[in-house]
Write an enzyme that holds these catalytic residues in place. Structure first.
Site, PDB file in Angstrom:
ATOM      1  N   LYS A 231       0.814  -1.223   0.000  1.00 28.44           N
ATOM      2  CA  LYS A 231       0.000   0.000   0.000  1.00 28.44           C
ATOM      3  C   LYS A 231       0.846   1.272   0.000  1.00 28.44           C
ATOM      4  O   LYS A 231       2.041   1.254   0.277  1.00 28.44           O
ATOM      5  CB  LYS A 231      -0.998  -0.046   1.160  1.00 28.44           C
ATOM      6  N   ARG A 266      -3.476 -10.267   4.858  1.00 24.07           N
ATOM      7  CA  ARG A 266      -3.920 -10.254   3.456  1.00 24.07           C
ATOM      8  C   ARG A 266      -2.767  -9.722   2.615  1.00 24.07           C
ATOM      9  O   ARG A 266      -2.384  -8.568   2.759  1.00 24.07           O
ATOM     10  CB  ARG A 266      -5.158  -9.354   3.332  1.00 24.07           C
TER      11      ARG A 266
END
Ligand code: HH2
Length: 295
Positions: A231, A266
């Protein structure tokens, strides 16, 4: 893994009696921020799932709508048309695999559950079951785990000006209320997994505070999923590097989250994450060897 075994494993990870589960990400989209376009064809998604399982993934998360910052929503028909053939292909290529569906739409989840009748799915909803009016009722009738994620705003504008009083307290309070709402709607408590939603309506300092204070979220008493993989906040800490250059930061964030109580990680990079978990646990279990005898 059957649904009971999966729930058992998720709760064992929450209790610290097993390592966090690794959820491999497969995006059946043209525009996801890291893997957009790589798994659009069902056989490509299936091949990716086979590879991730071989690398040690415990479950596979299939998504057919990018929710990266600035992304535009797709129609329900488009999302289903992308997702369902991929889901069928992954299920056929990996019998017995636990799959998770990353969707905000009750209609998409209902179609997925119908297509794979008898096979339990995780519902991973980045809207925390708010996007579709019938989400809570649908989730109550499904057997698998439900991931309730916090997000402020919608993907298109969520990074414009996110604001909190105390980000950790605000997110924890929102998740607690949402879990209570889910339980009142009939979702069995043991099926609920919470997620602080790294990058969803959060600035760099918000993301870092949520990771640092993850125990404030695990203290709510539900297993926690963390999705930090590749991210933007990682790029922000490393000269703005792009998603392809964020593997090291992704592993660091995943290990930090695991050590602070996350039950599910995840990730895009299954092999590297599984290796990092092996090292962590080997070190954690290590005993000081007895002195070697003189020869
Ligand atoms: N992040 C993304 C998508 N789904 N689900 C949960 N529970 N937690 C997350 O942090 C999360 C999520 C965004 O990542 P990705 O799927 O890789 O990208 P895109 O939205 O561009 O498809």
């Amino acid at each position: 893994m059957n649904p009971d075994a999966l729930l058992h494993a998720i709760h064992a990870a929450a209790d610290g009696t097993r390592s966090p589960l690794v959820m491999g990400i497969i995006n059946v989209t043209p525009d996801s921020f890291l893997d957009g376009g790589l798994a659009l064809a069902p056989d490509a998604a299936a091949a990716r799932a086979v590879q991730m399982l071989a690398e040690g993934a415990d479950l596979i998360d299939l998504g057919a709508e990018s929710t990266r910052p600035g992304s535009l929503p797709v129609s329900e028909d488009e999302e289903s048309a992308r997702l369902l053939p991929a889901l069928a292909a992954v299920s056929a290529a990996c019998p017995g695999i636990m799959m998770s569906v990353d969707t905000r739409r009750a209609g998409v989840m209902r179609a997925a559950a119908k297509m794979l009748t008898g096979q339990s799915l995780v519902w991973n909803d980045v809207s925390g079951l708010r996007f579709s009016p019938e989400s809570l009722a649908l989730a109550a009738g499904l057997p698998g785990p439900v991931v309730i994620m916090h997000a402020q705003g919608d993907p298109q504008s969520m990074q414009d000006n996110p604001r909190y009083g105390d980000v950790v307290a605000d997110v924890a309070c929102w998740l607690e209320n949402r879990a209570e709402t889910a339980i009142r709607a009939g979702i069995v408590e043991r099926r609920i997994v919470l997620d602080p939603g790294i990058g969803f309506g959060k600035r760099l300092d918000h993301n870092l505070a949520l990771l640092r204070d993850l125990p404030a979220i695990t203290a709510l008493g539900f297993p926690v999923l963390v999705g930090a993989s590749r991210k933007r906040f990682i790029g922000a800490l490393d000269s703005g590097c792009d998603a392809g250059q964020r593997l090291g930061g992704s592993i660091a964030a995943a290990m930090w989250a695991g050590m602070r109580g996350a039950s599910i990680l995840r990730v895009h990079d299954v092999r590297e994450t599984v290796q990092a978990l092996k090292v962590w646990h080997a070190v954690a279990r290590a005993r000081r060897p007895a002195p070697d005898r003189a020869e």
